[in-house]
Design a protein around this motif. Structure first.
Motif, PDB file in Angstrom:
ATOM      1  N   THR A 353       0.831  -1.203   0.000  1.00  0.00           N
ATOM      2  CA  THR A 353       0.000   0.000   0.000  1.00  0.00           C
ATOM      3  C   THR A 353       0.866   1.254   0.000  1.00  0.00           C
ATOM      4  N   ALA A 354       1.945   1.236   0.785  1.00  0.00           N
ATOM      5  CA  ALA A 354       2.843   2.397   0.822  1.00  0.00           C
ATOM      6  C   ALA A 354       3.484   2.637  -0.536  1.00  0.00           C
ATOM      7  N   VAL A 355       3.857   1.562  -1.222  1.00  0.00           N
ATOM      8  CA  VAL A 355       4.448   1.708  -2.558  1.00  0.00           C
ATOM      9  C   VAL A 355       3.449   2.336  -3.520  1.00  0.00           C
ATOM     10  N   ARG A 356       2.196   1.875  -3.465  1.00  0.00           N
ATOM     11  CA  ARG A 356       1.179   2.433  -4.354  1.00  0.00           C
ATOM     12  C   ARG A 356       0.940   3.916  -4.059  1.00  0.00           C
ATOM     13  N   ILE A 357       0.855   4.260  -2.784  1.00  0.00           N
ATOM     14  CA  ILE A 357       0.614   5.653  -2.417  1.00  0.00           C
ATOM     15  C   ILE A 357       1.791   6.528  -2.823  1.00  0.00           C
ATOM     16  N   ARG A 358       3.001   6.082  -2.523  1.00  0.00           N
ATOM     17  CA  ARG A 358       4.182   6.879  -2.863  1.00  0.00           C
ATOM     18  C   ARG A 358       4.306   7.046  -4.378  1.00  0.00           C
ATOM     19  N   GLY A 359       3.962   6.017  -5.112  1.00  0.00           N
ATOM     20  CA  GLY A 359       4.065   6.108  -6.563  1.00  0.00           C
ATOM     21  C   GLY A 359       3.107   7.106  -7.177  1.00  0.00           C
ATOM     22  N   ASN A 360       1.978   7.376  -6.496  1.00  0.00           N
ATOM     23  CA  ASN A 360       0.997   8.319  -7.034  1.00  0.00           C
ATOM     24  C   ASN A 360       1.112   9.708  -6.432  1.00  0.00           C
ATOM     25  N   LEU A 361       2.035   9.900  -5.522  1.00  0.00           N
ATOM     26  CA  LEU A 361       2.236  11.234  -4.943  1.00  0.00           C
ATOM     27  C   LEU A 361       3.085  12.083  -5.877  1.00  0.00           C
ATOM     28  N   THR A 362       2.558  12.347  -7.028  1.00  0.00           N
ATOM     29  CA  THR A 362       3.207  13.194  -8.016  1.00  0.00           C
ATOM     30  C   THR A 362       2.123  13.935  -8.774  1.00  0.00           C
ATOM     31  N   ARG A 363       2.413  15.150  -9.167  1.00  0.00           N
ATOM     32  CA  ARG A 363       1.391  15.946  -9.847  1.00  0.00           C
ATOM     33  C   ARG A 363       1.059  15.375 -11.216  1.00  0.00           C
ATOM     34  N   ARG A 364       1.856  14.440 -11.720  1.00  0.00           N
ATOM     35  CA  ARG A 364       1.560  13.804 -12.998  1.00  0.00           C
ATOM     36  C   ARG A 364       0.628  12.611 -12.856  1.00  0.00           C
ATOM     37  N   SER A 365       0.248  12.275 -11.651  1.00  0.00           N
ATOM     38  CA  SER A 365      -0.668  11.165 -11.424  1.00  0.00           C
ATOM     39  C   SER A 365      -2.102  11.674 -11.508  1.00  0.00           C
ATOM     40  N   VAL A 366      -2.929  11.034 -12.330  1.00  0.00           N
ATOM     41  CA  VAL A 366      -4.325  11.453 -12.420  1.00  0.00           C
ATOM     42  C   VAL A 366      -5.056  11.190 -11.111  1.00  0.00           C
TER      43      VAL A 366
END
Length: 726
Positions: A353-366
């Motif tokens: 879950t942490a990997v998924r959250i960290r991977g989407n913590l970018t302004r390029r993530s929809v």
């Protein structure tokens, strides 16, 4: 229609069972309000996935989280600014949590409603017990209705679709072994089965998109099965090579592995001994024997290309079997397999879950964009409603929550329809209130049939019907709680229009184009990350760069491996990690893009995704030739130049030139191939076929040439080796 009607009956029955006793028998209006809105939140506002029993379980699991939000909202209702701050945090957390799986994404809108209800004045912490009791009663009745009252038949799980496709793959592989000759019908069926495994063909809640190990494994098994069907379709569409016993033996192993994996997927999780699918060790042994066999006597080019296709099919079968075993709860160590391909196998739920959250913590993530847009809209709506002291101000936030879309155009369309529907509903509600006056018995008699009609026609008719009918429902319900006048309908109209304006403003200011703009950035980033990996993989095959298990054996044979994709400590190399991360971001953008109107038909974004996936598969699995003498310098130069040509084309494609990218990497010259030792010629053919397939992916993702019809990305376009197999 029937399914929607059954669902409306569930929500109506649960609402009536909680609302009427709380209000008319116990005289607890606060508990009645929460018993009213709990089934609506989880039954109408939240598109919970699954059939009746699955939705019931989701509701019961969500009730504790809803209770926490009710407590938080009750405490923060002490003032407008604390409530706004809480709305910003809760709105972002719940919307961003959709990245962790379809069940969280489905329940998030309903959970938002509980904080919205609780955070509005009056500030009455003494009513908290009533609120929690109403929540518990409403949730319990909804779960009971979903599980018992007109239960829906369960939908076939995704693993069943994979099993059906693997059965077809087993039959196709057996047919190729029997030498049945070219069979376009089988190739077409394999292509159709592969398309059915696309996640876009599934309901949103049934897609294996969660952060946990089971969903990750099922998604990987589905993608690998699609590749396997693609490769078998290529083999079935061309005449077999007579006397190629090595390929025939490996194809028999593929067929047996597919059949056994399909049977295990249909059985599902079984804790009894022997019921969990074993690992792919037997198929790996067959692959090793195949590699030794083809490294022997020289073979014609057509046979070498065919063997490369058989090898890639075996690699896909190994991936499918391993991922299926992990999805079914297998715990075996992944000896001999690329660790970075199955990196999630040994990770716990919290880490995943942490990997998924960290991977989407970018302004390029929809996902991040949608969560921020939703949170800002809800917080602004709470500020406006609190500052203007709007009557029933939570309707403002409810309008923002239900009418917000991922693009400004779609939001405007929904707002226009909702405004018209709310106006009509407010007019009808005003007439009802004037006609019925203060007779609560009339409202009590009308509420159930009105809910049944609203919850059936609202989801089918769109925002106009939904908002209009819901206006009648809330007017009929609130008229039983306290004396009302026609001004209740006026307040409802004003609140909805205010919320619509706020939602539209946020849609215009925050990423108004949605995924239609973001998908270009995501796909460009994926291509730019994949280009260096193409060079590194080709170099590793021909020059032995990197470390790992792959390479040449002591007797001169070639072993399958992904050594160049791992660092010295066994962790994925930076190039693999970056490409995998960019692939996940691009997949999320593509998934949202498919839900938005006016898609760009000139480009096939799925081909770009497959280019990134194929690049990673080559980095994981292409055999290496390090430690083998006798490789002519011309071969190394050819491999470098061909890989550089494809990598440069990949970088050009990242800029999306108007005329697209069309590249034809040079084949290994025949006069050079004649001087290559037999053990080395086969892996060089693997590289050549892989590079040409990557080039075809780039061409498929380009706009059509003038005069051509816009071709969609089909199974036949996945490989460029078909001419060599003929």
């Amino acid at each position: 229609m029937a399914r929607t009607g059954r669902h409306a009956a569930h929500v109506t029955a649960a609402t009536a069972a909680g609302f009427y006793p709380a209000l008319h028998l116990l005289d607890r209006p606060v508990a009645g309000i929460y018993a009213l809105f709990t089934p609506i939140a989880f039954g109408i506002l939240s598109p919970l996935p699954g059939a009746g029993r699955e939705r019931a379980a989701t509701v019961l699991r969500a009730v504790p989280a809803a209770a926490v939000l009710v407590v938080l909202g009750t405490v923060l209702a002490v003032g407008t600014w604390p409530a706004v701050a809480g709305m910003l945090a809760v709105g972002f957390a719940l919307a961003f949590g959709s990245a962790c799986g379809p069940r969280i994404a489905g329940a998030a809108p309903g959970l938002q409603l509980f904080y919205i209800l609780a955070c509005f004045p009056p500030y009455e912490p003494g009513t908290l017990p009533q609120r929690l009791v109403g929540l518990a009663v409403g949730g319990a009745f909804l779960a009971l209705a979903e599980a018992v009252l007109f239960p829906d038949a369960p939908e076939p799980p995704y693993r069943t679709r994979i099993a059906d496709a693997l059965d077809l793959a087993a039959r196709a592989a057996s047919g190729v072994v029997r030498g049945e000759g070219p069979d376009p019908g089988t190739a077409a069926r394999l292509g159709a089965a592969g398309r059915e495994l696309r996640l876009s063909r599934l309901p949103a809640g049934a897609r294996p998109t969660g952060a946990g190990r089971t969903d990750r494994a099922l998604a990987q098994a589905g993608a690998a099965t699609r590749r396997l069907l693609d490769q078998l379709a290529l083999l079935a569409g061309h005449a077999p090579a007579p006397g190629d016993t090595a390929s025939a033996e490996l194809l028999r192993g593929i067929a047996a592995s597919c059949a056994e994996t399909a049977a295990a997927l249909r059985r599902g999780r079984r804790r009894r001994a022997g019921r969990v699918l074993a690992g792919p060790q037997l198929l790996e042994e067959l692959v090793a024997d195949f590699l030794k066999s083809r490294a022997g006597a020289p073979a014609p080019r057509g046979v070498l290309v065919r063997r490369s296709t058989v090898l890639t099919a075996a690699v896909s079968a190994v991936t499918v079997r391993t991922a299926a075993s992990l999805a079914l709860g297998g715990r075996e160590r992944l000896y001999g397999l690329p660790r970075e391909q199955f990196w999630y196998a040994a990770e716990g739920p919290a880490r995943l879950t942490a990997v998924r959250i960290r991977g989407n913590l970018t302004r390029r993530s929809v996902v991040f964009q949608n969560a921020l847009r939703t949170a800002l809209g809800l917080a602004l709506a709470r500020l406006v409603a609190g500052s203007l002291d709007l009557s029933h101000g939570f309707w403002v936030l409810l309008a923002v929550l239900t009418l917000g879309r991922t693009t400004a155009g779609a939001t405007w369309s929904a707002v226009r329809a909702a405004a018209a529907g709310t106006l009509a509903g407010a007019f009808a509600a005003g007439l009802l209130i004037v006609g019925a006056g203060g007779s609560s018995a009339v409202y009590a008699a009308l509420l159930v049939p009105m809910m049944l009609v609203a919850f059936t026609l609202g989801p089918l008719g769109g925002p106009a019907w939904g908002q209009g009918l819901f206006t009648l429902v809330v007017a009929t319900a609130f008229a039983q709680i306290a004396p009302v006048t026609w001004r209740l309908a006026e307040a409802r109209l004003v609140d909805v229009l205010t919320g619509s304006a706020i939602g539209l403003l946020c849609g215009l200011l925050a990423w108004p184009a949605g995924a239609r703009a973001e998908i270009r950035y995501a796909m460009s980033g994926l291509l730019r990350a994949a280009a260096p990996l193409v060079r590194a993989t080709a170099t590793a095959v021909t020059e032995g760069a990197g470390s790992g298990k792959g390479g040449a054996g002591e007797n001169g044979t070639v072993r399958s491996g992904a050594g160049r994709s791992t660092a010295a400590d066994g962790s994925p190399s930076p190039g693999v990690r970056l490409t995998l991360h960019r692939l996940r971001i691009a997949e999320a953008a593509y998934a949202q893009y498919r839900t938005e109107p006016a898609p760009d038909a000139a480009r096939d974004w799925l081909a770009v995704l497959d280019h990134g996936s194929r690049t990673l598969v080559g980095a994981y699995w292409l055999p290496r030739t390090d430690g083998m003498p006798g490789l002519p310098p011309e071969v190394r130069r050819w491999a470098r130049e061909a890989a550089e040509e494809v990598a440069a084309a990949t970088v050009r494609a990242a800029g999306f030139p108007p005329d697209g990218v069309r590249v034809r990497p040079a084949p290994l010259p025949p006069e050079v191939a004649e001087r290559v030792p037999a053990p080395l010629l086969a892996p060089l053919t693997d590289v050549e076929v892989w590079l040409r397939a990557l080039a075809r992916d780039l061409e498929a993702g380009s706009p059509p040439e003038p005069g051509d019809q816009p071709a969609r990305y089909t199974t036949a376009s996945h490989s460029s080796a078909s001419a060599d197999l003929a």
